[in-house]
Design an enzyme around this catalytic site. Structure first.
Site, short mmCIF file in Angstrom:
data_model
loop_
_atom_site.label_atom_id
_atom_site.label_comp_id
_atom_site.label_asym_id
_atom_site.label_seq_id
_atom_site.Cartn_x
_atom_site.Cartn_y
_atom_site.Cartn_z
N GLN A 101 0.85 -1.20 0.00
CA GLN A 101 0.00 0.00 0.00
C GLN A 101 0.88 1.24 0.00
OE1 GLN A 101 -3.36 -0.73 3.10
NE2 GLN A 101 -1.74 -2.19 3.54
N ASP A 104 6.28 4.62 -1.58
CA ASP A 104 7.63 5.14 -1.46
C ASP A 104 8.67 4.47 -2.35
OD1 ASP A 104 8.10 2.71 -0.03
OD2 ASP A 104 7.55 3.66 1.85
N HIS A 119 -1.47 1.50 -4.26
CA HIS A 119 -1.84 2.92 -4.15
C HIS A 119 -0.96 3.85 -4.99
CE1 HIS A 119 -3.96 1.92 -0.06
NE2 HIS A 119 -4.62 1.48 -1.12
N CYS A 148 2.05 21.74 -14.56
CA CYS A 148 2.63 21.11 -15.75
C CYS A 148 2.96 22.20 -16.77
CB CYS A 148 1.59 20.15 -16.31
SG CYS A 148 2.01 19.37 -17.86
N GLY A 187 3.12 -4.52 8.95
CA GLY A 187 2.99 -3.07 9.14
C GLY A 187 1.77 -2.43 8.53
N ALA A 232 9.05 -4.24 11.84
CA ALA A 232 9.49 -4.92 10.62
C ALA A 232 11.02 -5.00 10.58
CB ALA A 232 8.97 -4.17 9.40
#
Ligand code: OAD
Length: 248
Positions: A101, A104, A119, A148, A187, A232
């Site tokens: 999810q 990063d 995501h 943009c 997590g 984790a």
């Protein structure tokens, strides 16, 4: 804890296919805050006002203030020992894919080669007018919202509340859940669907569900076979070391 780690190692080594489902907790030790709980992003930012697509369209500059903070943490973050352990599990042949999810990109940076990003990815930007995609790096955030070349408003290439996950991505995630015989759930608070439904799907397809989390979650007493309590970055390297002992 040691007994549960050994149980997980046995189950992983006997599995034909193991997958991992990860959430924000996976990257906390890389310096990226989680969403819920103490210190979570939603303590300071109401998701209704900052993380829905309606809110973004209504007031992109305001949403970008939260996104800029998250983006800065994201650009600085490097894979932690938990990410590296998951990559090692794949390299050793004990993990097929990672469903995440997180936005990063740290699983890929750690070395996992099959990462299903439910995501999206926060290192990319999408122009809401012309549909072009950009790398976040090199885009100035002096003036918000960033624009943009065509003048359209740029939005991180991530799924906001109220937006649909790409059908092909969701299909693959569900397939992985249905066909694995061990799912590591690392997590995540399992509060946001459809991701939160994947452990139940795995379980009902005959898989073991092993949670790794410092806290109990809604899955702990219902779906998970057991919870290995810890972070984790602490638990995953222990698990990999035990697998090495078993297999060498
Ligand atoms: P949450 O913030 O809801 O949950 C994070 C989980 O990680 C909690 O269960 C924590 O106990 C656990 N945790 C904290 N530190 C940890 C550590 N070091 N190691 C392991 N676990 C740790 O994050 P998610 O479940 O990922 O979506 O949230 C799901 C979605 O809600 C996100 O993708 C985001 C958010 O709103 C969107 O914005 C669409």
């Amino acid at each position: 804890m040691q007994r549960l780690i050994q149980r997980a190692v046995k189950e992983l080594s006997e599995a034909k296919k193991a997958v991992a489902l990860t959430g924000a907790g996976m990257s906390v030790e890389s310096g990226i805050p989680a969403f819920r709980g103490e210190g979570g992003l939603w303590e300071r930012y109401d998701p209704e006002e900052y993380a829905t697509i309606e809110a973004f369209k209504r007031d992109p500059a305001r949403c970008w203030r939260m996104l800029k903070e998250l983006g800065e943490a994201l650009l600085k973050a490097r894979p932690n020992p938990g990410h590296l352990a998951l990559a090692e599990l794949e390299k050793m042949g004990f993990l097929s894919s990672v469903i995440t999810q997180n936005i990063d990109g740290l699983h890929q940076e750690a070395g996992n080669t099959d990462v299903i990003e439910l995501h999206g990815n926060g290192r990319r930007l999408l122009c809401l007018s012309c549909g072009r995609r950009f790398e976040t790096l090199g885009i100035s955030l002096e003036e918000l919202p960033p624009k943009c070349r065509c003048g359209g408003i740029l939005k991180p290439d991530v799924v906001f509340f109220g937006e649909l996950i790409s059908e092909s991505v969701l299909y693959r995630a569900r397939r992985e859940a249905e066909t694995c015989d061990v799912m590591l759930v690392i997590g995540t608070s399992a509060m946001v669907y459809p991701a939160a439904g994947l452990p139940g799907l795995a379980k009902s397809s005959g898989s073991k569900v092993i949670e790794i989390n410092p806290q109990r979650t809604v899955l702990t007493d219902s779906i998970s076979d057991y919870l290995i309590t810890g972070s984790a970055g602490q638990i995953m390297p222990l698990l990999v070391n035990e697998i090495k002992v078993l297999t060498t």
